[in-house]
Write a protein that holds these residues in place. Structure first.
Motif, PDB file in Angstrom:
ATOM      1  N   VAL A 128       0.851  -1.186   0.000  1.00 36.01           N
ATOM      2  CA  VAL A 128       0.000   0.000   0.000  1.00 36.01           C
ATOM      3  C   VAL A 128       0.889   1.239   0.000  1.00 36.01           C
ATOM      4  O   VAL A 128       2.013   1.215   0.497  1.00 36.01           O
ATOM      5  CB  VAL A 128      -0.984   0.046   1.205  1.00 36.01           C
ATOM      6  CG1 VAL A 128      -2.014  -1.054   1.103  1.00 36.01           C
ATOM      7  CG2 VAL A 128      -0.248  -0.010   2.521  1.00 36.01           C
ATOM      8  N   ASP A 129       0.388   2.299  -0.608  1.00 30.06           N
ATOM      9  CA  ASP A 129       1.060   3.604  -0.744  1.00 30.06           C
ATOM     10  C   ASP A 129       2.165   3.604  -1.802  1.00 30.06           C
ATOM     11  O   ASP A 129       2.921   4.568  -1.898  1.00 30.06           O
ATOM     12  CB  ASP A 129       1.627   4.114   0.598  1.00 30.06           C
ATOM     13  CG  ASP A 129       0.543   4.223   1.654  1.00 30.06           C
ATOM     14  OD1 ASP A 129      -0.628   4.442   1.268  1.00 30.06           O
ATOM     15  OD2 ASP A 129       0.854   4.070   2.850  1.00 30.06           O
ATOM     16  N   SER A 130       2.287   2.515  -2.568  1.00 30.53           N
ATOM     17  CA  SER A 130       3.217   2.562  -3.706  1.00 30.53           C
ATOM     18  C   SER A 130       2.403   2.863  -4.976  1.00 30.53           C
ATOM     19  O   SER A 130       1.182   3.052  -4.905  1.00 30.53           O
ATOM     20  CB  SER A 130       4.001   1.264  -3.829  1.00 30.53           C
ATOM     21  OG  SER A 130       3.122   0.170  -3.976  1.00 30.53           O
ATOM     22  N   PHE A 131       3.098   2.911  -6.121  1.00 32.01           N
ATOM     23  CA  PHE A 131       2.423   3.286  -7.371  1.00 32.01           C
ATOM     24  C   PHE A 131       2.661   2.240  -8.452  1.00 32.01           C
ATOM     25  O   PHE A 131       3.731   1.652  -8.525  1.00 32.01           O
ATOM     26  CB  PHE A 131       2.957   4.624  -7.901  1.00 32.01           C
ATOM     27  CG  PHE A 131       2.998   5.698  -6.861  1.00 32.01           C
ATOM     28  CD1 PHE A 131       1.818   6.144  -6.291  1.00 32.01           C
ATOM     29  CD2 PHE A 131       4.195   6.229  -6.437  1.00 32.01           C
ATOM     30  CE1 PHE A 131       1.836   7.111  -5.302  1.00 32.01           C
ATOM     31  CE2 PHE A 131       4.226   7.197  -5.452  1.00 32.01           C
ATOM     32  CZ  PHE A 131       3.043   7.640  -4.886  1.00 32.01           C
ATOM     33  N   VAL A 132       1.665   2.072  -9.309  1.00 33.70           N
ATOM     34  CA  VAL A 132       1.801   1.141 -10.432  1.00 33.70           C
ATOM     35  C   VAL A 132       1.490   1.866 -11.738  1.00 33.70           C
ATOM     36  O   VAL A 132       0.514   2.621 -11.819  1.00 33.70           O
ATOM     37  CB  VAL A 132       0.846  -0.073 -10.280  1.00 33.70           C
ATOM     38  CG1 VAL A 132       0.815  -0.896 -11.557  1.00 33.70           C
ATOM     39  CG2 VAL A 132       1.271  -0.957  -9.117  1.00 33.70           C
ATOM     40  N   MET A 133       2.351   1.667 -12.726  1.00 33.98           N
ATOM     41  CA  MET A 133       2.049   2.111 -14.088  1.00 33.98           C
ATOM     42  C   MET A 133       1.584   0.872 -14.868  1.00 33.98           C
ATOM     43  O   MET A 133       2.265  -0.158 -14.856  1.00 33.98           O
ATOM     44  CB  MET A 133       3.307   2.672 -14.747  1.00 33.98           C
ATOM     45  CG  MET A 133       3.111   2.966 -16.221  1.00 33.98           C
ATOM     46  SD  MET A 133       4.689   3.180 -17.071  1.00 33.98           S
ATOM     47  CE  MET A 133       5.138   4.788 -16.469  1.00 33.98           C
ATOM     48  N   SER A 134       0.471   0.967 -15.548  1.00 31.70           N
ATOM     49  CA  SER A 134      -0.065  -0.189 -16.273  1.00 31.70           C
ATOM     50  C   SER A 134       0.580  -0.259 -17.654  1.00 31.70           C
ATOM     51  O   SER A 134       0.261   0.538 -18.533  1.00 31.70           O
ATOM     52  CB  SER A 134      -1.574  -0.053 -16.440  1.00 31.70           C
ATOM     53  OG  SER A 134      -2.163   0.351 -15.232  1.00 31.70           O
ATOM     54  N   LYS A 135       1.502  -1.188 -17.824  1.00 29.72           N
ATOM     55  CA  LYS A 135       2.083  -1.399 -19.163  1.00 29.72           C
ATOM     56  C   LYS A 135       1.024  -2.011 -20.074  1.00 29.72           C
ATOM     57  O   LYS A 135       0.965  -1.741 -21.262  1.00 29.72           O
ATOM     58  CB  LYS A 135       3.276  -2.348 -19.068  1.00 29.72           C
ATOM     59  CG  LYS A 135       4.606  -1.625 -19.023  1.00 29.72           C
ATOM     60  CD  LYS A 135       5.755  -2.596 -19.156  1.00 29.72           C
ATOM     61  CE  LYS A 135       6.163  -2.834 -20.602  1.00 29.72           C
ATOM     62  NZ  LYS A 135       6.815  -1.706 -21.226  1.00 29.72           N
ATOM     63  N   PHE A 136       0.190  -2.859 -19.470  1.00 30.74           N
ATOM     64  CA  PHE A 136      -0.928  -3.469 -20.203  1.00 30.74           C
ATOM     65  C   PHE A 136      -2.197  -3.375 -19.357  1.00 30.74           C
ATOM     66  O   PHE A 136      -2.134  -3.453 -18.129  1.00 30.74           O
ATOM     67  CB  PHE A 136      -0.667  -4.957 -20.471  1.00 30.74           C
ATOM     68  CG  PHE A 136       0.505  -5.233 -21.355  1.00 30.74           C
ATOM     69  CD1 PHE A 136       0.382  -5.200 -22.739  1.00 30.74           C
ATOM     70  CD2 PHE A 136       1.745  -5.528 -20.807  1.00 30.74           C
ATOM     71  CE1 PHE A 136       1.473  -5.459 -23.559  1.00 30.74           C
ATOM     72  CE2 PHE A 136       2.843  -5.780 -21.618  1.00 30.74           C
ATOM     73  CZ  PHE A 136       2.712  -5.748 -23.002  1.00 30.74           C
ATOM     74  N   LEU A 196      -1.992   5.367 -14.301  1.00 32.08           N
ATOM     75  CA  LEU A 196      -1.153   5.321 -13.097  1.00 32.08           C
ATOM     76  C   LEU A 196      -2.080   5.128 -11.904  1.00 32.08           C
ATOM     77  O   LEU A 196      -3.110   5.801 -11.809  1.00 32.08           O
ATOM     78  CB  LEU A 196      -0.410   6.652 -12.924  1.00 32.08           C
ATOM     79  CG  LEU A 196       0.468   7.094 -14.102  1.00 32.08           C
ATOM     80  CD1 LEU A 196       0.916   8.544 -13.909  1.00 32.08           C
ATOM     81  CD2 LEU A 196       1.678   6.183 -14.204  1.00 32.08           C
ATOM     82  N   ASN A 197      -1.710   4.227 -11.026  1.00 29.02           N
ATOM     83  CA  ASN A 197      -2.584   3.985  -9.880  1.00 29.02           C
ATOM     84  C   ASN A 197      -1.817   4.021  -8.567  1.00 29.02           C
ATOM     85  O   ASN A 197      -0.725   3.452  -8.467  1.00 29.02           O
ATOM     86  CB  ASN A 197      -3.238   2.607 -10.011  1.00 29.02           C
ATOM     87  CG  ASN A 197      -4.397   2.627 -10.991  1.00 29.02           C
ATOM     88  OD1 ASN A 197      -5.470   3.125 -10.680  1.00 29.02           O
ATOM     89  ND2 ASN A 197      -4.172   2.117 -12.185  1.00 29.02           N
TER      90      ASN A 197
END
Ligand code: R1P
Ligand code: URA
Length: 289
Positions: A125-133, A255-256
């Motif tokens: 939690v509190d990290s970030f994800v970029m959706s490549k797909f 970005l999430n």
């Protein structure tokens, strides 16, 4: 000519749900789910030139450090994305007076700043994800010719690995726009495959009182790997944004902020902090800082 029943305009010439006319939007657009998140972003703008809202669709356009940006709320889910992207595309690529598609098309740059649940222990939690797909489990784009843009190798790998029940409709997989991926490049952000579900509870494998989840499918999703890409997180818009943007020729990146971790069963103590950090990071990248 596109009929009045297909492209519906309000009496002031704005598109039906978004309440916008072409001059009201910038070509760089930030999507958020929650309408209250719009002003969390535009509070940093030097000026705001236009604001409107109808239902869950709130839009503000203004200037941030010299860059014209629109921020809009999409509400929750892929069905709303169908409305938002089709109406945005109409604003730039259809002449609303003659109702004819334009010859010279415009590409919008769409960046989603959302919240999401991580499936992986090491993406806390509190990290970030970029959706490549975006992996669409929602079926929303099946009414479009999605095969034109989908990644069949990844789809087949997912279906085989999970033993996916094909009666649910084959999932579709669409990549983010490379142009925007390069803009945001950062080692602070995990990259992976974001699975987009059509609901928050059952469709994301959350059990409250209805214990009818497919445990085997859930654990197979957690362990799926395709050329080093794993399914990092679950939310409700990314695949639909990638799918429709690709079909219509727009650039999109999602970005999430991770607010829940499904592997450890934890929820962020302050989910808005991670969202705020993602907002300031994205705004500065868009403004070229
Ligand atoms: C569910 O709570 C909502 O949060 C996530 C999901 O995709 C869904 O829309 O995104 P947003 O925070 O952007 O709304
Ligand atoms: N949004 C979702 O759709 N799922 C989560 O787990 C968290 C936020």
């Amino acid at each position: 000519m596109i009929k009045e029943s297909e492209l519906i305009l309000n009496p002031d010439g704005s598109v039906y749900h978004l309440n916008l006319r072409p001059e009201h939007i910038a070509h760089d657009i930030i999507f958020v789910g929650d309408q209250n998140r719009v002003e969390k972003i535009t509070q940093f703008f030097d000026s705001i030139e236009y604001s409107t809202q109808k239902r869950e669709f709130k839009t503000q356009t203004g200037i941030y450090k010299g860059k014209r940006i629109s921020v809009m709320s999409t509400g929750i889910g892929p069905d709303n994305i169908d409305i938002v992207i089709n109406e945005l595309d109409a604003l730039v690529n259809i002449d609303l007076q003659t109702r004819q598609p334009k010859e010279k098309l415009t590409s919008l740059n769409i960046i989603r700043i959302g919240t999401s649940g991580s499936l992986q222990e090491d993406i806390p939690v509190d990290s970030f994800v970029m959706s490549k797909f975006g992996l669409g489990l929602d079926n929303m784009l099946r009414s479009y010719l999605i095969d034109k843009v989908s990644n069949t190798a990844l789809e087949d790998a997912f279906v085989t690995h999970t033993n996916w029940d094909i009666r649910k409709g084959k999932p579709y997989v669409i990549a983010c726009s490379e142009k925007l991926e390069k803009l945001i490049e950062s080692d602070k952000i995990f990259k992976g495959i974001t699975a987009t579900a059509g609901g928050f509870y059952g469709p994301q494998g959350r059990v409250l009182r209805l214990n009818i989840q497919d445990e085997e499918l859930n654990s197979k999703m957690d362990n799926f790997d395709f050329n080093g890409n794993r399914i990092t997180n679950l939310e409700m818009e990314t695949a639909a944004i990638y799918g429709l943007s690709s079909l219509l020729g727009h650039n999109a990146l999602s970005l999430n902020a991770i607010i829940a971790n499904r592997a450890s069963g934890t929820f962020s103590e302050d989910p808005y902090k991670a969202v705020d950090e993602l907002i300031s990071y994205t705004l500065n990248k868009l403004a070229g800082n």
